[in-house]
Motif scaffolding. Structure first.
Motif, PDB file in Angstrom:
ATOM      1  N   HIS A 284      20.117   4.186 -12.110  1.00  0.00           N
ATOM      2  CA  HIS A 284      20.827   4.868 -12.273  1.00  0.00           C
ATOM      3  C   HIS A 284      21.824   5.641 -11.056  1.00  0.00           C
ATOM      4  O   HIS A 284      22.827   5.802 -10.381  1.00  0.00           O
ATOM      5  N   LEU A 285      21.263   6.691 -10.254  1.00  0.00           N
ATOM      6  CA  LEU A 285      21.518   7.417  -9.071  1.00  0.00           C
ATOM      7  C   LEU A 285      22.129   6.339  -7.865  1.00  0.00           C
ATOM      8  O   LEU A 285      22.996   6.641  -7.564  1.00  0.00           O
ATOM      9  N   ARG A 286      21.733   5.178  -7.801  1.00  0.00           N
ATOM     10  CA  ARG A 286      21.344   4.249  -6.532  1.00  0.00           C
ATOM     11  C   ARG A 286      22.902   4.130  -6.832  1.00  0.00           C
ATOM     12  O   ARG A 286      23.678   4.025  -5.743  1.00  0.00           O
TER      13      ARG A 286
ATOM     14  N   ILE B 274      31.127   6.727   4.617  1.00  0.00           N
ATOM     15  CA  ILE B 274      30.153   6.133   4.316  1.00  0.00           C
ATOM     16  C   ILE B 274      28.780   6.195   4.465  1.00  0.00           C
ATOM     17  O   ILE B 274      28.145   6.849   3.773  1.00  0.00           O
ATOM     18  N   GLY B 275      28.505   6.433   6.140  1.00  0.00           N
ATOM     19  CA  GLY B 275      26.991   7.032   6.422  1.00  0.00           C
ATOM     20  C   GLY B 275      26.618   8.006   5.668  1.00  0.00           C
ATOM     21  O   GLY B 275      26.001   7.951   5.470  1.00  0.00           O
ATOM     22  N   LEU B 276      27.517   8.831   5.643  1.00  0.00           N
ATOM     23  CA  LEU B 276      27.477  10.423   5.890  1.00  0.00           C
ATOM     24  C   LEU B 276      26.499  10.270   4.151  1.00  0.00           C
ATOM     25  O   LEU B 276      25.363  11.172   3.365  1.00  0.00           O
ATOM     26  N   LEU B 277      27.788  10.097   3.123  1.00  0.00           N
ATOM     27  CA  LEU B 277      27.735   9.536   1.995  1.00  0.00           C
ATOM     28  C   LEU B 277      26.513   9.208   1.615  1.00  0.00           C
ATOM     29  O   LEU B 277      25.313   9.531   0.977  1.00  0.00           O
ATOM     30  N   ASP B 278      26.134   7.955   2.081  1.00  0.00           N
ATOM     31  CA  ASP B 278      24.521   6.901   1.852  1.00  0.00           C
ATOM     32  C   ASP B 278      23.478   8.164   2.337  1.00  0.00           C
ATOM     33  O   ASP B 278      22.291   7.696   1.124  1.00  0.00           O
ATOM     34  N   ALA B 279      23.016   8.796   3.310  1.00  0.00           N
ATOM     35  CA  ALA B 279      22.283   9.933   3.706  1.00  0.00           C
ATOM     36  C   ALA B 279      22.174  10.393   2.824  1.00  0.00           C
ATOM     37  O   ALA B 279      20.933  10.685   2.311  1.00  0.00           O
TER      38      ALA B 279
ATOM     39  N   ALA C 157      23.186  10.180  -0.065  1.00  0.00           N
ATOM     40  CA  ALA C 157      23.072   9.129  -2.082  1.00  0.00           C
ATOM     41  C   ALA C 157      21.506   8.949  -1.936  1.00  0.00           C
ATOM     42  O   ALA C 157      20.676   9.291  -2.547  1.00  0.00           O
ATOM     43  N   PHE C 158      20.638   8.680  -0.581  1.00  0.00           N
ATOM     44  CA  PHE C 158      19.155   8.943   0.019  1.00  0.00           C
ATOM     45  C   PHE C 158      18.318   9.673  -1.397  1.00  0.00           C
ATOM     46  O   PHE C 158      17.202   9.374  -1.607  1.00  0.00           O
ATOM     47  N   ILE C 159      18.885  11.191  -0.712  1.00  0.00           N
ATOM     48  CA  ILE C 159      18.570  12.193  -1.162  1.00  0.00           C
ATOM     49  C   ILE C 159      18.269  12.420  -2.566  1.00  0.00           C
ATOM     50  O   ILE C 159      17.070  12.540  -3.317  1.00  0.00           O
TER      51      ILE C 159
END
Lengths: 246, 228
Positions: free
Chosen positions: B166-168, B186-191, B193-195
Motif C-alpha cells: 500500500h505504501l509502495r 523524484i530521486g529523493l522521494l523514491d529514497a 519512499a523506500f524507508i
C-alpha cells in the motif's frame, strides 16, 4: 502475413455492439495497422458488407485522430507511437488481434472503432487558450525564457489530444491530457496571466464530463504516443492547489 | 469556506484529502514504530512509555486527528473508487494494464481494504483493552500474549506485507497529488519512499518475530498475567 482480427462492431451510438472475427490474408509486415484495416475493408466492400469504421487523418503520428485499443493496449504494443505508426511486424504470423474502441463514459462509441472525443474539446474551450493579445511576433530574446522551461513547455505542447491517456487509465482519467494543456501554458509568460482561471475552469469541465480520478499509476505516460511525462500532472495539481490556497 | 467546499468537490480536491490524510498516517507510523522499539528495552520501559502516552494531553489531542484520518482516508478512497468505476461502464475485452504499471499501484484499493481490516483487529487486540478495560492490563504483557500465538503472528506479518504494498504506491502518489513529485525531487522521494514501504514494515515485523521465537511460552504466559 495472415492474422485474425477480432474487432468491435457497433452500428451506432444507441445500438449494442459485439465482437466479430475476420481472417486477414496476405498483409505486408510493413503495412501499418490502419493499412491492414484498409485491406480488410476493401475485402468487406467487395463482399457487400459494411466496412469497419475507424478514425484516421495524417497517418504519420501527428494529428491525434487515430486511436484503437489493440490487444489491451492503447495504440497497440510498443511505446511512443500512435495506431497509424504501429506496423504489422509487431505481431506474429497467425496471431488473433483484438481491436476495441477507447472505453470511457465520456467517450461514447459513435460507430465501430470511432468514439466521440468532443469532451476533450469542451475542456479546451473552458480554458485551454491564451485570450490576452500577445501582439505580433516579438523580437528575438525580447521575452526571456530559460531553455529548460521552454523545453518543458514544448514537451507538454506535443500532446496531440488522441485520448490514449484516458483509454489506458484504469479510471478513465483525463489528467495527463489536462495536465499537458495546463502545463504548456502555465510555464510560459504569455500563459501565466490567465493561469489561475484556466486551471479552475479546465478541471471543473473535466470533472463535469465524467472522467475518473487520477490514481497515479502512470499507465497514461506509458501509452502516450508522445511520451508526455506525468510530471505535468504534478504541475496541474500544484497549479490547482495554488488557486485554493493563494 | 465556499472555496474550500468547491475544492473538496473537485477530483483533485478529493485526491488532496487522500494525500494529506495518508501522509499524516505515515508520520504516525514513524512515531508508532519508534515507540514500539521500546518493547526491546523490556517490560518496565515499555509500560512507562505507554503510560506517558496515555497521560499526555497533546498525544490525546493528536489521537482525534489520527482517528479522523483513519476514517476519512478509506471513506474518500471508496468514493473515488466508486466514481472511477462509473467512468468506464463498458469494460475492455482485453486490458493489459499490467504491462504498463507496477503491481502495487494496481492493488492499492485491495491492500488498503486489507490493512483497514487488520487495523480493526489490531485496535481490538491492543487499543481497546488498554483504554477501556476496567482493570488495565500491562501493555507489554498484551504484546507478549498476542505474539505468543502463531496464527496471530502470521496474520500480523501478512498484514505488514499488504501495508508495504500500500505504501509502495501510496507514498509517492501522495507527493504527486500535492504537485511535489517534480523531476528534481523524484530521486529523493523514491529514497524516502523506500524507508516508508520497506524499512518501516520491516521494523514492525521484528516484533512478532522476536516475541514468538525468543520469548519462551511459559515466560510469555507469566508476563501476560502480570507475574514478575
Amino acid at each position: 502475413m495472415n492474422v485474425t482480427l477480432k474487432v468491435w462492431r457497433q452500428k451506432s451510438k444507441n445500438e449494442p455492439g459485439r465482437f466479430v472475427s475476420y481472417a486477414v490474408r496476405n498483409v505486408s509486415p510493413d503495412a501499418s495497422f490502419l493499412e491492414m484495416l484498409d485491406v480488410l475493408n476493401v475485402e468487406l466492400v467487395k463482399k457487400g458488407e459494411e466496412p469497419i469504421a475507424f478514425d484516421h487523418d495524417c497517418r504519420e503520428g501527428i494529428c491525434g485522430s487515430c486511436g484503437i485499443v489493440i490487444d489491451g493496449r492503447a495504440h497497440g504494443p510498443g511505446r511512443g507511437a500512435a495506431t497509424c505508426e504501429l506496423r504489422m511486424r509487431s505481431f506474429r504470423e497467425g496471431d488473433t488481434i483484438v481491436a476495441e474502441p477507447w472505453r470511457a463514459a465520456p467517450f461514447p462509441v459513435i460507430k465501430d472503432l470511432i468514439v466521440d472525443r468532443t469532451a476533450m474539446d469542451r475542456i479546451m474551450y473552458a480554458g485551454g487558450y491564451v485570450s490576452a493579445k500577445t501582439g505580433g511576433v516579438p523580437d528575438g530574446n525580447a521575452i526571456l525564457i530559460p531553455k529548460p522551461v521552454a523545453d518543458e513547455a514544448m514537451d507538454a505542447a506535443s500532446c496531440i489530444g488522441c485520448g490514449a491517456c484516458v483509454a489506458a487509465c484504469p479510471n478513465s482519467s483525463a489528467m495527463l491530457f489536462v495536465g499537458a494543456k495546463v502545463s504548456q501554458l502555465a510555464l510560459l509568460p504569455q500563459g501565466k496571466v490567465e493561469a489561475k482561471r484556466r486551471v479552475e475552469r479546465m478541471v471543473d469541465q473535466m470533472d463535469k464530463e465524467g472522467f475518473g480520478n487520477c490514481s497515479n499509476n502512470y499507465a497514461c505516460e506509458a501509452e502516450c504516443p508522445k511520451e508526455i511525462s506525468v510530471t505535468h500532472i504534478a504541475r496541474l495539481n500544484m497549479e490547482f492547489l495554488k488557486t485554493t490556497v493563494a | 469556506m465556499e472555496k474550500l467546499i468547491a475544492f473538496y468537490n473537485s477530483s483533485i480536491g478529493k485526491k488532496v484529502t487522500m494525500s494529506l490524510t495518508g501522509l499524516f498516517l505515515c508520520t504516525f507510523l514513524v512515531e508508532h514504530l519508534v515507540g514500539n522499539m521500546i518493547l526491546f528495552a523490556g517490560r518496565e520501559a515499555f509500560d512507562s512509555y505507554s503510560e506517558f502516552m496515555v497521560a499526555n494531553p497533546i498525544i490525546r489531542a493528536v489521537e482525534y486527528l489520527l482517528f479522523a484520518s483513519l476514517l476519512f482516508h478509506p471513506l474518500v478512497g471508496l468514493l473515488l473508487w466508486i466514481n472511477n468505476k462509473r467512468a468506464r461502464p463498458q469494460k475492455y475485452d482485453v486490458y493489459m494494464l499490467k504491462e504498463n504499471t507496477p503491481l502495487a499501484s494496481r492493488i492499492t484499493m485491495l491492500t488498503g481494504s486489507l490493512v483497514f481490516l487488520f487495523l480493526v483487529v489490531h485496535l481490538r487486540t491492543f487499543f481497546i483493552p488498554l483504554r477501556f478495560a476496567e482493570v488495565k492490563p500491562s501493555p507489554y504483557g498484551l504484546v507478549v500474549e498476542a505474539f505468543s500465538s502463531a496464527p496471530y503472528c502470521a496474520f500480523y506479518l501478512v498484514a505488514l506485507v499488504f501495508l508495504a504494498y500500500h505504501l509502495r504506491h501510496g507514498f509517492q502518489s501522495a507527493f504527486q497529488t500535492l504537485g511535489l513529485r517534480t523531476k528534481s525531487y523524484i530521486g529523493l522521494l523514491d529514497a524516502v519512499a523506500f524507508i516508508f514501504w520497506f524499512i518501516i514494515p520491516l521494523g514492525f515485523a521484528a516484533m512478532p518475530i522476536y516475541f514468538y521465537f525468543f520469548q519462551p511460552a511459559t515466560t510469555a504466559a507469566a508476563t501476560a498475567l502480570g507475574v514478575h
